[in-house]
Each structure stands twice: as C-alpha cells, then as structure tokens.
Design a protein around this motif. Structure first.
Motif, PDB file in Angstrom:
ATOM      1  N   GLY A   1      -5.904 -46.490 -17.839  1.00  0.00           N
ATOM      2  CA  GLY A   1      -4.766 -46.345 -18.750  1.00  0.00           C
ATOM      3  C   GLY A   1      -3.909 -47.576 -18.967  1.00  0.00           C
ATOM      4  N   GLY A   2      -4.324 -48.731 -18.421  1.00  0.00           N
ATOM      5  CA  GLY A   2      -3.586 -49.958 -18.703  1.00  0.00           C
ATOM      6  C   GLY A   2      -3.710 -50.296 -20.178  1.00  0.00           C
ATOM      7  N   SER A   3      -2.888 -51.241 -20.657  1.00  0.00           N
ATOM      8  CA  SER A   3      -2.922 -51.510 -22.091  1.00  0.00           C
ATOM      9  C   SER A   3      -2.783 -52.990 -22.415  1.00  0.00           C
ATOM     10  CB  SER A   3      -1.837 -50.710 -22.806  1.00  0.00           C
ATOM     11  OG  SER A   3      -0.567 -51.149 -22.392  1.00  0.00           O
TER      12      SER A   3
ATOM     13  N   ASP B   1     -14.378 -55.869 -22.870  1.00  0.00           N
ATOM     14  CA  ASP B   1     -14.313 -55.480 -21.462  1.00  0.00           C
ATOM     15  C   ASP B   1     -12.887 -55.605 -20.947  1.00  0.00           C
ATOM     16  OD1 ASP B   1     -17.017 -54.951 -21.295  1.00  0.00           O
ATOM     17  OD2 ASP B   1     -17.523 -57.006 -20.723  1.00  0.00           O
ATOM     18  N   CYS B   2     -12.374 -54.518 -20.413  1.00  0.00           N
ATOM     19  CA  CYS B   2     -11.047 -54.537 -19.800  1.00  0.00           C
ATOM     20  C   CYS B   2     -11.013 -55.604 -18.711  1.00  0.00           C
ATOM     21  CB  CYS B   2     -10.739 -53.161 -19.205  1.00  0.00           C
ATOM     22  SG  CYS B   2      -9.071 -53.053 -18.530  1.00  0.00           S
ATOM     23  N   THR B   3      -9.898 -56.330 -18.595  1.00  0.00           N
ATOM     24  CA  THR B   3      -9.805 -57.388 -17.582  1.00  0.00           C
ATOM     25  C   THR B   3      -9.443 -56.830 -16.211  1.00  0.00           C
ATOM     26  OG1 THR B   3      -7.478 -57.803 -18.110  1.00  0.00           O
ATOM     27  CG2 THR B   3      -9.116 -59.124 -19.294  1.00  0.00           C
ATOM     28  N   HIS B   4      -9.178 -55.526 -16.123  1.00  0.00           N
ATOM     29  CA  HIS B   4      -8.812 -54.940 -14.819  1.00  0.00           C
ATOM     30  C   HIS B   4     -10.042 -54.630 -13.978  1.00  0.00           C
ATOM     31  CE1 HIS B   4      -7.649 -51.377 -12.245  1.00  0.00           C
ATOM     32  NE2 HIS B   4      -7.053 -52.405 -11.701  1.00  0.00           N
ATOM     33  N   ALA B   5     -10.945 -53.827 -14.507  1.00  0.00           N
ATOM     34  CA  ALA B   5     -12.175 -53.515 -13.787  1.00  0.00           C
ATOM     35  C   ALA B   5     -13.290 -53.481 -14.823  1.00  0.00           C
ATOM     36  CB  ALA B   5     -12.040 -52.219 -13.021  1.00  0.00           C
ATOM     37  N   ILE B   6     -14.145 -52.478 -14.768  1.00  0.00           N
ATOM     38  CA  ILE B   6     -15.243 -52.441 -15.732  1.00  0.00           C
ATOM     39  C   ILE B   6     -15.089 -51.229 -16.636  1.00  0.00           C
ATOM     40  CG2 ILE B   6     -17.736 -52.314 -16.024  1.00  0.00           C
ATOM     41  CD1 ILE B   6     -17.996 -53.718 -13.313  1.00  0.00           C
TER      42      ILE B   6
ATOM     43  N   PRO C   1      -2.499 -51.068 -14.795  1.00  0.00           N
ATOM     44  CA  PRO C   1      -2.857 -52.145 -13.868  1.00  0.00           C
ATOM     45  C   PRO C   1      -3.425 -53.403 -14.542  1.00  0.00           C
ATOM     46  CG  PRO C   1      -4.606 -50.533 -13.917  1.00  0.00           C
ATOM     47  CD  PRO C   1      -3.519 -50.001 -14.813  1.00  0.00           C
ATOM     48  N   CYS C   2      -3.364 -53.504 -15.856  1.00  0.00           N
ATOM     49  CA  CYS C   2      -3.866 -54.718 -16.509  1.00  0.00           C
ATOM     50  C   CYS C   2      -2.852 -55.839 -16.375  1.00  0.00           C
ATOM     51  CB  CYS C   2      -4.138 -54.438 -17.984  1.00  0.00           C
ATOM     52  SG  CYS C   2      -5.269 -53.069 -18.233  1.00  0.00           S
ATOM     53  N   LYS C   3      -3.337 -57.001 -15.972  1.00  0.00           N
ATOM     54  CA  LYS C   3      -2.463 -58.166 -15.796  1.00  0.00           C
ATOM     55  C   LYS C   3      -2.973 -59.352 -16.584  1.00  0.00           C
ATOM     56  CE  LYS C   3      -1.007 -57.125 -11.059  1.00  0.00           C
ATOM     57  NZ  LYS C   3      -1.419 -57.391  -9.679  1.00  0.00           N
TER      58      LYS C   3
ATOM     59  N   PHE D   1      -5.254 -48.793 -25.230  1.00  0.00           N
ATOM     60  CA  PHE D   1      -5.187 -48.256 -23.876  1.00  0.00           C
ATOM     61  C   PHE D   1      -6.586 -48.129 -23.306  1.00  0.00           C
ATOM     62  CE2 PHE D   1      -1.225 -47.093 -25.800  1.00  0.00           C
ATOM     63  CZ  PHE D   1      -0.302 -47.197 -24.775  1.00  0.00           C
ATOM     64  N   CYS D   2      -6.761 -48.625 -22.106  1.00  0.00           N
ATOM     65  CA  CYS D   2      -8.057 -48.568 -21.436  1.00  0.00           C
ATOM     66  C   CYS D   2      -8.387 -47.128 -21.043  1.00  0.00           C
ATOM     67  CB  CYS D   2      -8.021 -49.470 -20.203  1.00  0.00           C
ATOM     68  SG  CYS D   2      -9.549 -49.408 -19.267  1.00  0.00           S
ATOM     69  N   PRO D   3      -9.652 -46.714 -21.246  1.00  0.00           N
ATOM     70  CA  PRO D   3     -10.022 -45.334 -20.936  1.00  0.00           C
ATOM     71  C   PRO D   3     -10.079 -45.055 -19.427  1.00  0.00           C
ATOM     72  CG  PRO D   3     -11.966 -46.589 -21.534  1.00  0.00           C
ATOM     73  CD  PRO D   3     -10.781 -47.487 -21.784  1.00  0.00           C
TER      74      PRO D   3
HETATM   75 FE1  FES Z   1      -9.066 -50.879 -17.607  1.00  0.00          FE
HETATM   76 FE2  FES Z   1      -8.638 -50.326 -15.044  1.00  0.00          FE
HETATM   77  S1  FES Z   1     -10.513 -50.825 -16.001  1.00  0.00           S
HETATM   78  S2  FES Z   1      -7.201 -50.294 -16.660  1.00  0.00           S
END
Ligand code: FES
Length: 103
Positions: A69-71, A45-50, A83-85, A64-66
């Motif tokens: 596009g954060g990585s 799971d991406c740490t930015h959103a879902i 936007p991944c932090k 790269f998140c689908p």
């Molecule tokens: Fe992955 Fe936003 S959910 S970059």
C-alpha cells in the motif's frame, strides 16, 4: 515511425486513468499511464519489495502499490507514503502520429 525509438502502443489504446505494463527487450518493466491525456512513464517495479505497480491503484497522480500500500507520485517518481522510500525512475515519452514512444 520514429527511428531509434521504442514504440510502446497506440495512444488511443489507453484511456485517461488507465495504465499498462511493458517489458521492452533488455530493460526493466515500465508502466505507462494516461494521466488525463498526458502520458507518464515510470518503472513498474515497486522500489520497496517485489510488486508490479500495474496491479496497483491509481488515484489522481498517485499510484498505490498492491502489496503493502505504499505510494508514489507518477509525475516525479517520488515516494509519497511508507513503506516506499526510494523514488521510481521516470522516463520521457513522445507521441508521434498516434504512437507512444519511449523517448
Ligand atoms: Fe510495494 Fe511493499 S512492495 S509497498
């Protein structure tokens, strides 16, 4: 078999550059990546959103998140681009007798 460890898949079922998602009972989803013959295991799971990183794009050791596009670095789990932090958790894998385990 390795008692007490969670078997994920046969090592030869995942070619270099391929990745696949697992949902072990009672755990958050995991993403197993064959990184040029070395298996990397990170949270899926991406740490930015879902979003499931398994749906994303792997470029070398960067995933790269689908969704936005954060990585992330698949070795350290560190966020590499916005936007991944927040980092992804990383897990240790063991390969025994052709089977990949969550160690
Ligand atoms: Fe992955 Fe936003 S959910 S970059």
């Amino acid at each position: 078999l390795m008692p007490g460890k969670i078997a994920l898949c046969q090592a030869d079922s995942l070619e270099p550059g391929q990745m696949t998602r697992f949902e072990p009972a009672g755990m958050d989803p995991l993403l197993l990546i064959n990184d040029g013959g070395t298996f990397r295991l990170i949270e899926d799971d991406c740490t930015h959103a879902i979003a499931s990183l398994a749906e994303g794009r792997l470029e070398g050791q960067t995933i790269f998140c689908p969704l936005h596009g954060g990585s992330f670095d698949i070795v350290t789990g560190k966020a590499k681009s916005l936007p991944c932090k927040h980092p992804l958790r990383t897990f240790t894998v063991a390969v025994d007798d052709g089977v990949v385990y969550l160690a």
